[in-house]
Write an enzyme that holds these catalytic residues in place. Structure first.
Site, mmCIF file in Angstrom:
data_model
loop_
_atom_site.group_PDB
_atom_site.id
_atom_site.type_symbol
_atom_site.label_atom_id
_atom_site.label_comp_id
_atom_site.label_asym_id
_atom_site.label_seq_id
_atom_site.Cartn_x
_atom_site.Cartn_y
_atom_site.Cartn_z
ATOM 1 N N HIS A 258 0.853 -1.188 0.000
ATOM 2 C CA HIS A 258 0.000 0.000 0.000
ATOM 3 C C HIS A 258 0.885 1.232 0.000
ATOM 4 O O HIS A 258 1.935 1.230 0.642
ATOM 5 C CB HIS A 258 -0.907 0.006 1.251
ATOM 6 C CG HIS A 258 -2.083 0.889 1.099
ATOM 7 N ND1 HIS A 258 -2.016 2.238 1.298
ATOM 8 C CD2 HIS A 258 -3.359 0.616 0.727
ATOM 9 C CE1 HIS A 258 -3.209 2.758 1.071
ATOM 10 N NE2 HIS A 258 -4.038 1.798 0.717
ATOM 11 N N ASP A 312 -7.832 -5.606 0.250
ATOM 12 C CA ASP A 312 -8.309 -6.438 -0.855
ATOM 13 C C ASP A 312 -7.902 -7.904 -0.725
ATOM 14 O O ASP A 312 -8.330 -8.729 -1.532
ATOM 15 C CB ASP A 312 -7.772 -5.892 -2.182
ATOM 16 C CG ASP A 312 -8.370 -4.538 -2.509
ATOM 17 O OD1 ASP A 312 -9.510 -4.293 -2.084
ATOM 18 O OD2 ASP A 312 -7.696 -3.733 -3.166
HETATM 19 N N1 ACO Z 1 4.293 -7.731 -4.098
HETATM 20 C C1 ACO Z 1 5.620 -7.734 -4.266
HETATM 21 N N2 ACO Z 1 6.374 -6.616 -4.212
HETATM 22 C C2 ACO Z 1 5.746 -5.460 -3.980
HETATM 23 C C3 ACO Z 1 4.366 -5.393 -3.794
HETATM 24 C C4 ACO Z 1 3.636 -6.591 -3.837
HETATM 25 N N3 ACO Z 1 2.323 -6.604 -3.672
HETATM 26 N N4 ACO Z 1 4.015 -4.115 -3.577
HETATM 27 C C5 ACO Z 1 5.131 -3.392 -3.652
HETATM 28 N N5 ACO Z 1 6.189 -4.208 -3.903
HETATM 29 C C6 ACO Z 1 7.589 -3.827 -4.029
HETATM 30 C C7 ACO Z 1 7.878 -3.307 -5.437
HETATM 31 O O1 ACO Z 1 8.252 -4.344 -6.301
HETATM 32 C C8 ACO Z 1 8.973 -2.327 -5.179
HETATM 33 O O2 ACO Z 1 10.171 -3.053 -4.990
HETATM 34 P P1 ACO Z 1 11.594 -2.435 -5.436
HETATM 35 O O3 ACO Z 1 11.756 -1.210 -4.589
HETATM 36 O O4 ACO Z 1 12.551 -3.518 -5.122
HETATM 37 O O5 ACO Z 1 11.454 -2.118 -6.900
HETATM 38 C C9 ACO Z 1 8.593 -1.719 -3.833
HETATM 39 O O6 ACO Z 1 7.812 -2.715 -3.178
HETATM 40 C C10 ACO Z 1 7.793 -0.438 -3.937
HETATM 41 O O7 ACO Z 1 6.695 -0.672 -4.823
HETATM 42 P P2 ACO Z 1 5.904 0.489 -5.547
HETATM 43 O O8 ACO Z 1 5.069 -0.073 -6.640
HETATM 44 O O9 ACO Z 1 6.830 1.606 -5.894
HETATM 45 O O10 ACO Z 1 4.998 0.969 -4.368
HETATM 46 P P3 ACO Z 1 3.751 1.890 -4.534
HETATM 47 O O11 ACO Z 1 3.567 2.589 -3.258
HETATM 48 O O12 ACO Z 1 3.874 2.712 -5.757
HETATM 49 O O13 ACO Z 1 2.588 0.834 -4.831
HETATM 50 C C11 ACO Z 1 0.815 -0.647 -4.659
HETATM 51 C C12 ACO Z 1 1.570 0.508 -3.992
HETATM 52 C C13 ACO Z 1 0.444 -0.249 -6.104
HETATM 53 C C14 ACO Z 1 -0.482 -0.875 -3.898
HETATM 54 C C15 ACO Z 1 1.697 -1.913 -4.658
HETATM 55 O O14 ACO Z 1 1.991 -2.279 -3.336
HETATM 56 C C16 ACO Z 1 1.053 -3.077 -5.412
HETATM 57 O O15 ACO Z 1 1.223 -3.160 -6.637
HETATM 58 N N6 ACO Z 1 0.339 -3.981 -4.687
HETATM 59 C C17 ACO Z 1 -0.367 -5.073 -5.329
HETATM 60 C C18 ACO Z 1 -1.718 -4.595 -5.844
HETATM 61 C C19 ACO Z 1 -2.683 -4.312 -4.719
HETATM 62 O O16 ACO Z 1 -2.897 -5.118 -3.822
HETATM 63 N N7 ACO Z 1 -3.326 -3.132 -4.809
HETATM 64 C C20 ACO Z 1 -4.352 -2.726 -3.826
HETATM 65 C C21 ACO Z 1 -3.955 -1.487 -3.114
HETATM 66 S S1 ACO Z 1 -5.123 -1.103 -1.885
HETATM 67 C C22 ACO Z 1 -6.408 -0.477 -2.679
HETATM 68 O O17 ACO Z 1 -6.353 0.044 -3.774
HETATM 69 C C23 ACO Z 1 -7.711 -0.621 -2.024
#
Ligand code: ACO
Length: 376
Positions: A258, A312
């Site tokens: 998140h 979620d």
């Molecule tokens: N699984 C594995 N790795 C992850 C995940 C995940 N679910 N989420 C973040 N990371 C890692 C990324 O790969 C990245 O790693 P790195 O620094 O080595 O490249 C790091 O964590 C940061 O990730 P970002 O995408 O930059 O984080 P951001 O804050 O932009 O993204 C997000 C947040 C989009 C929710 C992300 O955690 C994600 O894609 N989660 C999966 C989808 C999800 O569950 N979305 C629901 C969000 S809640 C909602 O909308 C109600």
């Protein structure tokens, strides 16, 4: 020039609606803790609280709910638009299209406080009716407005299923509506704010929010998380699936991570216990066992990076236990969040919010000549 990729840590408005402490895992609407609201309030009360600022008195609630209930009747042109779409159309697209259709009548839309407050219960009723109609359309069934009831959740479920479900299902639907009702300014709310900052109408602005919600990184995550569980199939396959897809395949674990929370999303545990108490057969209990195993593996691997399960992760199993197919999950999120979108848009416009018009730093070619005719 400072570019904020993904608008991370950019503050676009003051708000009195929702407070999130991402380090401690706290979520409050207008000062009330999410656990208290989910346990004790109806969605109508929470929607009123978010939009009007305080919980309603008995009379205020009766008047608000009366308009909501009346708005379960849909104009024929909206029903025709829904009917014109293919039966297997994506349900969230049907929802978005119906909202765009409603906007065709909003020629003299006003963002005055009176107009917004009058419009809010109508939009909430229409949202539930449209989603119930879209769901029935996907099942090849006609929509009929439900009998007036004392509850938004009950009316929505009766309109969807054509019968009043048992009490514990209505309570679960109500709780899920409350849990998803707002979450400050994620991508979808920001999209609604961008649209409404131009003084576009409320229906169009909600259609814009729905477009932003649909992606798997935001509202689509409940569906994506649930599809992981069905792909794994059995709890004993979870470790191997995790190692192959998440560790070696470097895929994202859906329902984890998140932008704001660096700990457990407080809504997750409520959805988890709802799913556990509603699971009625071996198939649903099996999904729960897979999810619990995957949660443990995910937390072990990702918690050192501040990545924990979000709301979620378990909500899809709860939605399934309520009786909806996976194709409805993102739309159920949209239905709840309509309340938050309305609250944030009216707060922004009322507080003199200016048109949102950011800048981009140009890094392309300098001035140059068009190539001659032959070179084109
Ligand atoms: N699984 C594995 N790795 C992850 C995940 C995940 N679910 N989420 C973040 N990371 C890692 C990324 O790969 C990245 O790693 P790195 O620094 O080595 O490249 C790091 O964590 C940061 O990730 P970002 O995408 O930059 O984080 P951001 O804050 O932009 O993204 C997000 C947040 C989009 C929710 C992300 O955690 C994600 O894609 N989660 C999966 C989808 C999800 O569950 N979305 C629901 C969000 S809640 C909602 O909308 C109600």
């Amino acid at each position: 020039m400072n570019i904020s990729n993904g608008l991370e840590d950019v503050y676009i408005k003051n708000t009195s609606i929702t407070f999130i402490d991402g380090e401690k895992g706290i979520l409050r609407y207008r000062g009330y803790d999410i656990h208290e609201l989910a346990e004790n309030c109806t969605f109508e009360e929470v929607a009123y609280l978010m939009i009007f600022g305080e919980l309603p008195s008995r009379n205020e609630l009766v008047s608000f709910s009366g308009t909501v209930q009346k708005s379960f009747s849909l104009p024929s042109y909206v029903l025709n638009v829904i009917d014109a779409l293919p039966q297997d159309a994506d349900i969230l697209s049907v929802f978005e299209t119906a909202f765009a259709a409603f906007s065709s009548e909003e020629r003299n839309f006003s963002w005055s406080r009176e107009a917004t407050l009058a419009k809010a219960p109508e939009i909430l009723g229409h949202a539930a009716a449209v989603l119930a109609a879209a769901y029935r359309h996907s099942q090849g069934l006609k929509y009929n407005p439900p009998p007036a009831s004392d509850s938004y959740a009950k009316s929505f479920l009766s309109a969807s299923f054509g019968a009043v479900p048992e009490r514990k299902i209505v309570d679960a639907m109500n709780r899920s509506l409350v849990l998803y009702a707002d979450h400050e300014v994620p991508a979808s709310t920001t999209a609604a704010l961008v649209a409404s900052s131009t003084l576009s109408d409320m229906y169009s602005s909600i259609a814009a929010a729905v477009a932003a919600l649909r992606g798997p990184l935001h509202g689509g995550a409940a569906e994506a998380a649930y599809r992981q569980f069905t792909e794994i199939g059995r709890a004993e396959n979870t470790d191997e699936w995790f190692s192959k897809n998440i560790i070696q395949g470097k895929k994202r674990l859906m329902g984890f991570g998140h932008r704001v929370y660096r700990t457990y999303d407080p809504r997750m545990a409520i959805f988890k216990s709802m799913a556990a108490s509603l699971a009625k057969d071996e198939e649903e209990r099996n999904l729960l066992r897979i999810a619990e195993r995957l949660e443990r593996l995910g937390v072990e691997k990702f918690s050192p990076k501040g990545i924990y399960p979000n709301t979620d992760f378990y909500s899809g199993i709860a939605f399934r236990c309520i009786g909806f197919p996976v194709t409805m999950f993102t739309s159920l999120f949209a239905l709840s969040r309509t309340a938050g979108w309305i609250a944030h848009m009216s707060e922004y416009v009322e507080n003199g919010g200016r048109i949102m018009r950011p800048r981009a730093v140009y890094i392309g070619h300098g001035p140059r000549e068009l190539p001659g005719e032959k070179a084109r």
